[in-house]
Design a protein around this motif. Structure first.
Motif, short mmCIF file in Angstrom:
data_model
loop_
_atom_site.label_atom_id
_atom_site.label_comp_id
_atom_site.label_asym_id
_atom_site.label_seq_id
_atom_site.Cartn_x
_atom_site.Cartn_y
_atom_site.Cartn_z
N LYS A 107 0.84 -1.19 0.00
CA LYS A 107 0.00 0.00 0.00
C LYS A 107 0.88 1.26 0.00
CE LYS A 107 -4.41 -1.24 2.19
NZ LYS A 107 -5.31 -0.29 1.53
N PHE A 108 1.85 1.27 0.88
CA PHE A 108 2.71 2.45 0.98
C PHE A 108 3.47 2.67 -0.33
CE2 PHE A 108 4.54 4.91 4.76
CZ PHE A 108 4.98 5.96 3.97
N ALA A 109 3.93 1.55 -0.92
CA ALA A 109 4.66 1.65 -2.18
C ALA A 109 3.76 2.27 -3.25
CB ALA A 109 5.15 0.27 -2.61
N ASN A 110 2.50 1.87 -3.27
CA ASN A 110 1.56 2.43 -4.26
C ASN A 110 1.32 3.92 -4.01
OD1 ASN A 110 1.14 0.21 -5.95
ND2 ASN A 110 -0.22 -0.73 -4.43
N VAL A 111 1.31 4.31 -2.74
CA VAL A 111 1.15 5.74 -2.43
C VAL A 111 2.37 6.52 -2.95
CG1 VAL A 111 1.09 7.43 -0.54
CG2 VAL A 111 -0.37 5.39 -0.44
N GLY A 116 4.38 10.13 -7.68
CA GLY A 116 5.34 10.35 -8.76
C GLY A 116 6.74 9.84 -8.46
N ILE A 117 6.88 9.05 -7.39
CA ILE A 117 8.21 8.54 -7.05
C ILE A 117 8.53 7.31 -7.91
CG2 ILE A 117 9.63 7.54 -5.19
CD1 ILE A 117 9.01 10.54 -4.90
N LYS A 118 9.71 7.36 -8.50
CA LYS A 118 10.14 6.28 -9.40
C LYS A 118 11.47 5.71 -8.93
CE LYS A 118 10.16 8.96 -13.03
NZ LYS A 118 9.73 10.22 -12.45
N VAL A 135 7.90 0.44 7.54
CA VAL A 135 7.11 0.22 6.32
C VAL A 135 7.57 1.19 5.22
CG1 VAL A 135 4.77 0.34 5.35
CG2 VAL A 135 5.14 -0.71 7.59
N ALA A 136 7.85 2.43 5.57
CA ALA A 136 8.29 3.42 4.58
C ALA A 136 9.62 3.00 3.95
CB ALA A 136 8.42 4.80 5.23
N VAL A 137 10.53 2.53 4.79
CA VAL A 137 11.83 2.08 4.29
C VAL A 137 11.63 0.96 3.27
CG1 VAL A 137 13.82 0.69 5.08
CG2 VAL A 137 13.20 2.78 6.31
N LEU A 138 10.81 -0.01 3.65
CA LEU A 138 10.59 -1.17 2.77
C LEU A 138 9.80 -0.78 1.52
CD1 LEU A 138 9.81 -3.65 5.68
CD2 LEU A 138 11.77 -3.85 4.12
N ALA A 139 8.90 0.18 1.67
CA ALA A 139 8.11 0.63 0.50
C ALA A 139 9.03 1.28 -0.53
CB ALA A 139 7.02 1.60 0.94
N CYS A 140 10.00 2.06 -0.06
CA CYS A 140 10.97 2.64 -1.00
C CYS A 140 11.71 1.52 -1.72
CB CYS A 140 11.99 3.51 -0.25
SG CYS A 140 11.31 5.07 0.34
N ALA A 141 12.19 0.55 -0.93
CA ALA A 141 12.96 -0.55 -1.52
C ALA A 141 12.09 -1.34 -2.51
CB ALA A 141 13.48 -1.46 -0.43
N ARG A 142 10.81 -1.42 -2.22
CA ARG A 142 9.90 -2.17 -3.09
C ARG A 142 9.88 -1.59 -4.50
NH1 ARG A 142 7.59 -7.09 -2.33
NH2 ARG A 142 5.68 -7.35 -3.51
N ILE A 143 9.92 -0.25 -4.59
CA ILE A 143 9.81 0.38 -5.91
C ILE A 143 11.16 0.91 -6.41
CG2 ILE A 143 7.39 1.00 -5.54
CD1 ILE A 143 8.35 3.92 -5.10
N GLY A 144 12.22 0.59 -5.66
CA GLY A 144 13.55 1.00 -6.13
C GLY A 144 13.89 2.45 -5.87
N ALA A 145 13.09 3.12 -5.02
CA ALA A 145 13.46 4.48 -4.63
C ALA A 145 14.53 4.38 -3.55
CB ALA A 145 12.24 5.22 -4.10
N ILE A 146 15.41 5.36 -3.51
CA ILE A 146 16.54 5.30 -2.56
C ILE A 146 16.13 6.03 -1.29
CG2 ILE A 146 18.94 6.00 -2.23
CD1 ILE A 146 19.18 6.05 -5.33
N HIS A 147 16.06 5.29 -0.17
CA HIS A 147 15.65 6.00 1.05
C HIS A 147 16.83 6.64 1.75
CE1 HIS A 147 16.83 2.51 3.59
NE2 HIS A 147 16.11 1.73 2.79
N SER A 148 16.55 7.78 2.34
CA SER A 148 17.54 8.46 3.17
C SER A 148 16.84 8.75 4.49
CB SER A 148 17.98 9.75 2.48
OG SER A 148 18.68 10.57 3.39
N VAL A 149 17.06 7.90 5.47
CA VAL A 149 16.41 8.09 6.76
C VAL A 149 17.25 9.07 7.57
CG1 VAL A 149 15.50 6.99 8.84
CG2 VAL A 149 15.57 5.70 6.70
N VAL A 150 16.60 10.08 8.10
CA VAL A 150 17.31 11.03 8.96
C VAL A 150 16.75 10.86 10.38
CG1 VAL A 150 17.79 13.48 9.42
CG2 VAL A 150 17.69 12.63 7.06
N PHE A 151 17.63 10.60 11.32
CA PHE A 151 17.25 10.40 12.71
C PHE A 151 16.40 11.59 13.18
CE2 PHE A 151 18.67 11.24 17.22
CZ PHE A 151 17.88 10.27 17.80
#
Ligand code: WTA
Length: 635
Positions: A107-111, A116-118, A135-151
């Motif tokens: 669901k998150f990946a579809n959002v 427009g995230i590719k 979930v957000a981290v994994l959703a990025c990985a699902r669609i190949g977007a590069i996550h940058s988590v900031v503490f």
């Protein structure tokens, strides 16, 4: 014998030997044994430390979320992937099964796609420790977007620097966060940061504290309604082995934070492999790492490593002190935690509190204890061993770095005999060595020197985002053909390693890496400050604390100086975050400098540590007289 799971010392030596003698065969077999690949690799490894260029499993195609989620659905879809333990002990925990996680991630990946995230786009995640973060981290990985988590303890300025450095298009945050009794206005921090981030097109806001916030028309969206409307199926983007998975910023000894880039296949194989062995994880165990996903420990050993093994991983939103200092032990008892992984700074703080807070909880489920992030002192080690492990849970003192992606030197529990303060032996595939100052390897034992690694391992960071030259200069230029860690270490007669600490200007405070340069920049922004220098000194809970030597433009009376100290720390909090606040500040008329104008931090470090004599050679100083003055003024 499965190479994937080492069970005793003999097996360790056998596997280690093979991993060094035939590294490619070894990693080929590990990668083949455990994971699902859309396409196998053509070549296990190609490398060149001169360039530097590192490629693992070239030619392979995969998606890491298929390995962390989908492949567990048939056999263990109903088993718990994530246990979410809220800040408030009276709020119900959530048990998220693999099936449920799959739905939420899709669901998150579809959002994200709808925004427009590719593939290849950068997404900044600035969230508290709530399920949406994983979930957000994994959703990025699902669609190949590069996550940058900031503490989420970083300030708006620090957040903006990181968003801009990697041109993030989208930011994921929440209306706020709970930390013990306090709440923090995360959305407000994001709004402030975005004033200087023109590239950000949209912001997704998770609701957590139900605070009144304003959504900027056209830019900000509540997350939940979008999730509600999204499909719970999302095909995984097929990624190449070396496609970047994420960027994670870490402090350098100079300049801006470095955006370490980790790639997909090697990172997955290595974090999964090390998780299995370092924690001796078995199906059904409950594993808890107390770190925040905003740090590498959380990426590798809350999210990817455990999930790739089908593990149950605990995510804790709160702090160790709320509602009392027994909270960690209460959670261990409540969820029957089997493997517990935390930082020495937490252990030192907890050890100062009453033992009743430990003994009133049932810790009998514990099998393995771990530490990470800084050297553990002997006293804390024994306290942990006796009071938490009751003498029968091995302690794994795990040494590694944001740059290494996964644990490098660590005991394997029930296999490697432990000695307090020693990280002990390299894991399979890791070839550490010690170098002297001339760049020669120190062979034989015992030895002490600078810790380097001579051969690549799959989870190495591949570059610094946007600055490959800096990557080369920082890690591969000090010692030819070696990765330089920035740490010093000693090796005893038996070959055990003990990490002694940083040998550069990075200071580890409560397990967090801090570079002196950005802190000094923040101090120097104060209109009354002419110049400053920050060094670390030993602190009995934090490991190290920060000592700032500050030259004022005009030296004022005492009362004014007290106010200035507060203002300086306020500035640091605004520019970086409260973790970088100075424990002590001393106003001085000068700083010890070499003739070329470089501040001699070695001398300041000695003074901060409390030395009044034998502070080292001052003959090369331009202004040796300031040293005596600083010493006599120190209170
Ligand atoms: C230090 C954290 C001693 C070390 C995973 C390293 C340690 C830096 C240990 C990396 C340990 C980490 N014993 N020192 N077991 N683990 N360090 O990037 O100085 O936040 O270089 O990664 O922490 O910190 P980072």
């Amino acid at each position: 014998m499965s190479q994937y799971h080492i069970k005793n010392l003999e097996e360790y030596f056998q596997v280690y030997r093979k991993s060094v003698q035939q590294p490619e065969t070894f990693w080929h077999e590990v990668a083949e044994e455990q994971f699902v690949w859309r396409k196998p690799w053509d070549e296990v490894l190609s490398w060149d430390f001169e360039k530097p260029e590192l490629r693992w499993f070239e030619g392979a195609e995969l998606n890491i979320t298929e390995n962390c989620i989908d492949r567990h659905l048939t056999a263990q879809g109903d088993s718990t992937a994530i246990i979410f333990e809220p800040n408030d002990p009276d709020e119900e925990p959530q048990h998220i099964s693999y099936k449920e996680l799959h739905k939420r991630v899709c669901k998150f990946a579809n959002v994200l796609k709808a925004q427009g995230i590719k593939k290849g786009d950068r997404v900044c995640i600035y969230l508290p420790m709530i399920p949406e973060l994983a979930v957000a981290v994994l959703a990025c990985a699902r669609i190949g977007a590069i996550h940058s988590v900031v503490f989420a303890g970083f300030s708006s300025t620090a957040l903006a620097t990181r968003i801009n450095d990697s041109d993030c298009k989208l930011v994921i945050t929440s209306d706020g966060s709970f930390r013990g009794k306090k709440t923090i206005d995360l959305k407000g921090i994001v709004d402030e940061a975005l004033k200087s981030c023109e590239g950000v097109e949209s912001v997704l806001v998770a609701k957590r504290i139900n605070s009144e916030i304003t959504l900027k028309e056209g830019r900000d969206h509540w997350l939940q309604p979008l999730l509600d409307d999204a499909s719970d199926e999302c095909a995984a983007e097929i990624m190449k082995a070396e496609d970047p998975l994420f960027i994670l910023y870490t402090s350098g000894s100079t300049g801006n934070p470095k955006g370490m880039v980790h790639s997909t296949a090697g990172y997955m194989v290595y974090t999964a492999y090390t998780f299995k062995n370092v924690f001796q994880y078995n199906r059904g165990d409950v594993y808890w790492c107390t770190a925040d996903i905003g740090w590498i420990t959380g990426h590798s050993y809350i999210v990817y490593g455990p999930l790739a093994n089908g593990a149950t991983t605990v995510m804790f939103e709160g702090v160790p002190t709320y509602p009392d200092w027994g909270r960690f032990w209460q959670i261990v008892g409540k969820h029957k935690v089997n493997q517990f992984y935390t930082a020495p700074t937490a252990i030192r703080a907890l050890a100062k509190e009453s033992l009743d807070l430990v003994t009133k909880h049932d810790l009998s489920s514990l099998k393995v204890l771990g530490t990470v992030g800084e050297p553990i002192n002997e006293e804390a080690w024994h306290w942990y061993d006796e009071n938490i492990g009751k003498g029968n849970s091995p302690i794994v003192d795990t040494w590694w770095q944001t740059e290494t992606g996964g644990i490098m030197i660590s005991p394997i529990p029930f296999a490697t005999p432990t000695i307090p303060t020693f990280a002990t032996l390299p894991l399979p595939g890791i070839q550490p060595c010690l170098m002297d100052e001339e760049g020669k390897e120190i062979k034989g034992n015992p030895a002490s020197g600078r810790l380097c690694i001579k051969f690549p391992w799959p989870a190495m960071a591949r570059t610094i985002w946007g600055d490959h030259q800096r990557y080369k200069d920082t890690y591969f230029s000090t010692f030819k053909n070696h990765y330089f860690t920035g740490d010093g270490a000693l090796r005893d007669q038996t070959g055990y390693y003990r990490i002694t600490g940083r040998v550069d200007d990075v200071i580890i405070v409560s397990g967090h890496n801090l570079g002196t340069a950005p802190i000094e920049d923040a101090i120097n922004e104060h209109p009354a400050v002419a110049e400053s220098a920050v060094v670390g000194y030993p602190h009995d809970i934090k490991g190290n604390a920060l000592f700032g030597f500050v030259i004022l433009k005009e030296s004022g009376e005492e009362r004014k100086q007290e106010n200035l100290k507060k203002e300086i720390n306020q500035l640091i909090t605004e520019r970086i975050g409260p973790i970088a606040k100075l424990e002590r500040i001393q106003f001085t008329r000068g700083l010890p400098k070499t003739r070329s104008g470089k501040i001699m931090r070695r001398i300041l470090r000695k003074i901060a540590e409390g030395h009044t004599k034998d502070i080292g050679d001052t003959s090369t100083l331009l202004n040796p007289e300031v040293v005596d003055e600083i010493i006599s003024d120190k209170k």
